[in-house]
Design an enzyme around this catalytic site. Sequence first.
Site, PDB file in Angstrom:
ATOM      1  N   GLU A 204     -18.218  17.930   2.991  1.00  0.00           N
ATOM      2  CA  GLU A 204     -17.311  18.743   2.181  1.00  0.00           C
ATOM      3  C   GLU A 204     -17.726  18.748   0.715  1.00  0.00           C
ATOM      4  O   GLU A 204     -17.689  19.797   0.048  1.00  0.00           O
ATOM      5  CB  GLU A 204     -15.884  18.208   2.345  1.00  0.00           C
ATOM      6  CG  GLU A 204     -15.335  18.459   3.742  1.00  0.00           C
ATOM      7  CD  GLU A 204     -14.056  17.690   4.043  1.00  0.00           C
ATOM      8  OE1 GLU A 204     -13.364  18.056   5.011  1.00  0.00           O
ATOM      9  OE2 GLU A 204     -13.753  16.718   3.327  1.00  0.00           O
TER      10      GLU A 204
ATOM     11  N   ASP B  76      -6.518   1.789   7.836  1.00  0.00           N
ATOM     12  CA  ASP B  76      -7.930   1.421   7.775  1.00  0.00           C
ATOM     13  C   ASP B  76      -8.153  -0.075   7.828  1.00  0.00           C
ATOM     14  O   ASP B  76      -9.280  -0.530   8.021  1.00  0.00           O
ATOM     15  CB  ASP B  76      -8.560   1.964   6.483  1.00  0.00           C
ATOM     16  CG  ASP B  76      -8.677   3.475   6.481  1.00  0.00           C
ATOM     17  OD1 ASP B  76      -8.537   4.076   7.562  1.00  0.00           O
ATOM     18  OD2 ASP B  76      -8.910   4.061   5.410  1.00  0.00           O
TER      19      ASP B  76
ATOM     20  N   GLY C 275       0.822  -1.206   0.000  1.00  0.00           N
ATOM     21  CA  GLY C 275       0.000   0.000   0.000  1.00  0.00           C
ATOM     22  C   GLY C 275       0.853   1.252   0.000  1.00  0.00           C
ATOM     23  O   GLY C 275       1.862   1.330   0.714  1.00  0.00           O
TER      24      GLY C 275
ATOM     25  N   ALA D 139      -6.298   9.497   8.446  1.00  0.00           N
ATOM     26  CA  ALA D 139      -4.882   9.527   8.104  1.00  0.00           C
ATOM     27  C   ALA D 139      -3.988   9.445   9.337  1.00  0.00           C
ATOM     28  O   ALA D 139      -2.963   8.736   9.327  1.00  0.00           O
ATOM     29  CB  ALA D 139      -4.571  10.802   7.319  1.00  0.00           C
ATOM     30  N   GLN D 140      -4.360  10.137  10.411  1.00  0.00           N
ATOM     31  CA  GLN D 140      -3.487  10.138  11.583  1.00  0.00           C
ATOM     32  C   GLN D 140      -3.373   8.758  12.210  1.00  0.00           C
ATOM     33  O   GLN D 140      -2.313   8.381  12.724  1.00  0.00           O
ATOM     34  CB  GLN D 140      -3.984  11.150  12.612  1.00  0.00           C
ATOM     35  CG  GLN D 140      -5.430  10.958  13.064  1.00  0.00           C
ATOM     36  CD  GLN D 140      -5.833  11.976  14.116  1.00  0.00           C
ATOM     37  OE1 GLN D 140      -5.120  12.205  15.084  1.00  0.00           O
ATOM     38  NE2 GLN D 140      -6.987  12.610  13.926  1.00  0.00           N
TER      39      GLN D 140
END
Length: 477
Positions: A180, A319, A17, A330-331
């Site tokens: 968003e 994930d 990945g 992301a964190q």
Amino acid sequence: MSTQTVENGRHRVVVIGSGFGGLFGTKHLKRADVDVTLISKTSTHLFQPLLYQVATGILSVGEIAPATRLVLRKQKNAQVLLGEVTDIDLTAKTVTSRLLDQDTVTAFDSLIVATGAQQSYFGNDRFATYAPGMKTIDDALELRGRILGAFEQAELATTQEERDRLLTFVVVGAGPTGVELAGQIAELSDRTLEGTFHNIDPRDARVVLIEGAGAVLGPMGPNLGGKAERRLEKMGVEIQLNAMVIDVDAFGVTVKDSDGTIRRIESACKVWSAGVQASPLGKMIADQSDGTEVDRAGRVVVEPDLTVKGHPNVFVVGDLMSVPNVPGQAQGAIQGATYAARQIKAGLAGHPPQERKPFKYFNKGSMATISRFSAVCQVGKLEFGGFIAWLAWLALHLYYLVGYRSRIVTVIQWFVTFLGRSRGQMAATEQWVFARLALEAISNGDDEDAEQLAAALGGSTNSRVAVDKAHTDAKAG
């Protein structure tokens, strides 16, 4: 089939990945006495949180998806292999990847699996034909084509009913991505496209945000969720809570309300942001580990050190891992990959797995942008919204963008978009919309859905012919 070998006998680390987990795991092994092989089915490191800005014409693909090889070219102990992983053998310690018709087997001593997640349609995968997700570059480009194409077709529509359908945009899921995206579609129609058409007013576009739960941005709490909801409603976004999408087709969606009422929303352009499903590699790994399980989303229930039972050299991060109170953001991927890299280096220094301290996640907060000059932010117990939160959102996303060029160009694009009316990435082609349908026709041997979508989106005769030809070629082949 080819086999990757390492002649110098150094510790071999395979990373699967090229997202946040894979890239940060690789970079944190830069000075370690190891050889790292990063295997990815894409050639880029995708900054997924900004995909919606590609879809709505703010940023180009290059700003959020630099080539992984260029990012890692100065890391002498890292090799990048392009290919989709088809098999992981924990006993033989090998990873098999495929590029076109060539299989490559790569041996490892330590493994970091960071393949992330894909869009989940909760068992209704056929919805994907009509409502793409927001997980890949292809998704974003296809959605841009659908959004802009809907306005173009509305300009040519001969009836008010058809015009209304084409100018109705449905976003399923009121998480950060859905919020968003809905906000940017509203701003695109109200600001950027104002005055650019003769027969329609883009400001008449209807943006509908559908959420099966009872709140917008539910995990962020009622305070910030309420702020986001009020801001979206002020922008004209129609929010429908406690509404479950039970069917999606080329011409709209069918919704079931909490009271059991079933109704219809006619819409040409839909996008799905309602759920995620982990990579199938998670179950492949769990099946080879005695006692390791996967949760309902397919994520691996890992040990406290992010490994699987019986294999202290196999780390699952991002994930794909299931760890209590660690969000799929992301964190979480960055911290998990950094932790895994440290454990590998500790092992090389002679520290056995029994000495590992459990992984501890540090929550740096959550945020979501709603519109220009408006966002919501949560850091610990501190919650705030508005312009200050928007500036914090800009700064954080710039920080995590890879490369100074990407940051500089992104700032310029944001300046043009948010202070003016223009957007620099408004190109769209029919191929972006219909190429995936042609591929599906080849793989499925059935182009009925593709034909229906082509008609619903107003695709040209050439587009429908391309899909028909794909189907014919598939039968002949």
